[in-house]
Design a protein around this motif. Structure first.
Motif, short mmCIF file in Angstrom:
data_model
loop_
_atom_site.label_atom_id
_atom_site.label_comp_id
_atom_site.label_asym_id
_atom_site.label_seq_id
_atom_site.Cartn_x
_atom_site.Cartn_y
_atom_site.Cartn_z
N ILE A 230 77.01 36.16 63.77
CA ILE A 230 78.45 36.61 63.44
C ILE A 230 79.62 35.72 63.40
N LEU A 231 79.31 34.48 63.93
CA LEU A 231 80.14 33.28 64.17
C LEU A 231 79.98 32.30 63.24
N LEU B 90 86.26 32.18 62.71
CA LEU B 90 85.69 33.62 63.30
C LEU B 90 85.57 33.91 64.66
N LEU B 91 85.44 32.83 65.39
CA LEU B 91 85.41 32.84 66.93
C LEU B 91 86.61 33.54 67.35
N GLU C 134 95.56 33.58 63.23
CA GLU C 134 94.86 34.05 64.30
C GLU C 134 95.25 33.89 65.57
N HIS D 148 84.08 28.20 61.92
CA HIS D 148 83.19 28.88 62.79
C HIS D 148 84.59 29.09 64.03
N LYS E 152 89.16 35.43 65.67
CA LYS E 152 89.34 36.38 65.06
C LYS E 152 88.48 37.53 65.78
N ARG E 153 87.19 37.30 66.00
CA ARG E 153 86.37 38.40 66.86
C ARG E 153 86.95 38.62 68.32
N PHE E 154 87.41 37.54 68.84
CA PHE E 154 87.73 37.41 70.20
C PHE E 154 89.10 38.34 70.34
N ARG E 155 90.01 38.15 69.20
CA ARG E 155 91.17 38.99 69.27
C ARG E 155 90.79 40.36 68.91
N GLN E 156 89.79 40.75 68.03
CA GLN E 156 89.36 42.06 67.85
C GLN E 156 88.78 42.76 69.02
N LEU E 157 88.01 41.97 69.88
CA LEU E 157 87.22 42.40 71.19
C LEU E 157 88.61 42.92 72.12
#
Length: 132
Positions: free
Chosen positions: A99-100, A51-52, A122, A48, A54-59
């Motif tokens: 998604i998380l 994923l948190l 990450e 978790h 990774k998504r934060f970095r993508q955003l």
């Protein structure tokens, strides 16, 4: 790193992980076993976090260039703990968005040590991204 607050946050992350890594040594080889059926295992919790991050970095690939327009303007550096507020209001922890959430049967597809390495990579990538 340009922002002293970000450096402080990353230092905190690394210290917390180091401390937690020592605490979970007693659970070696059982990282994927849930303590209770409705609670995540250590491995699922780490996934978790992965994923948190990774998504934060993508955003932030989009947000950082937009945010740089406000470069010299002051901003809040402290916020209320929304997770604690939710727990107090509802009497239970906040559910993670889908998604998380770790996928079902992740333990059969990923070694815990590899997951820790992925999480570290990450973190380093995000740290580099925000230090530009």
């Amino acid at each position: 790193m340009k922002c002293k607050y970000m450096k402080s946050h990353f230092d905190t992350i690394y210290r917390q992980r180091e401390k937690f890594d020592k605490q979970i040594l007693a659970y070696k080889e059982i990282e994927w076993i849930r303590p209770m059926s409705e609670k995540w295992s250590i491995g699922e919790t780490y996934y978790h976090l992965y994923l948190l991050l990774k998504r934060f970095r993508q955003l932030n690939k989009v947000y950082i260039p937009i945010g740089s327009i406000r470069k010299q303007k002051p901003f809040k550096t402290e916020i209320e703990d929304i997770y604690q507020a939710y727990r107090e209001k509802h009497g239970k922890p906040m559910r993670a968005p889908s998604i998380l959430q770790p996928p079902k049967n992740i333990e059969g597809r990923l070694e815990f040590d590899q997951l820790k390495q992925n999480l570290h990579k990450e973190t380093v990538q995000l740290e580099k991204m925000v230090s530009k």
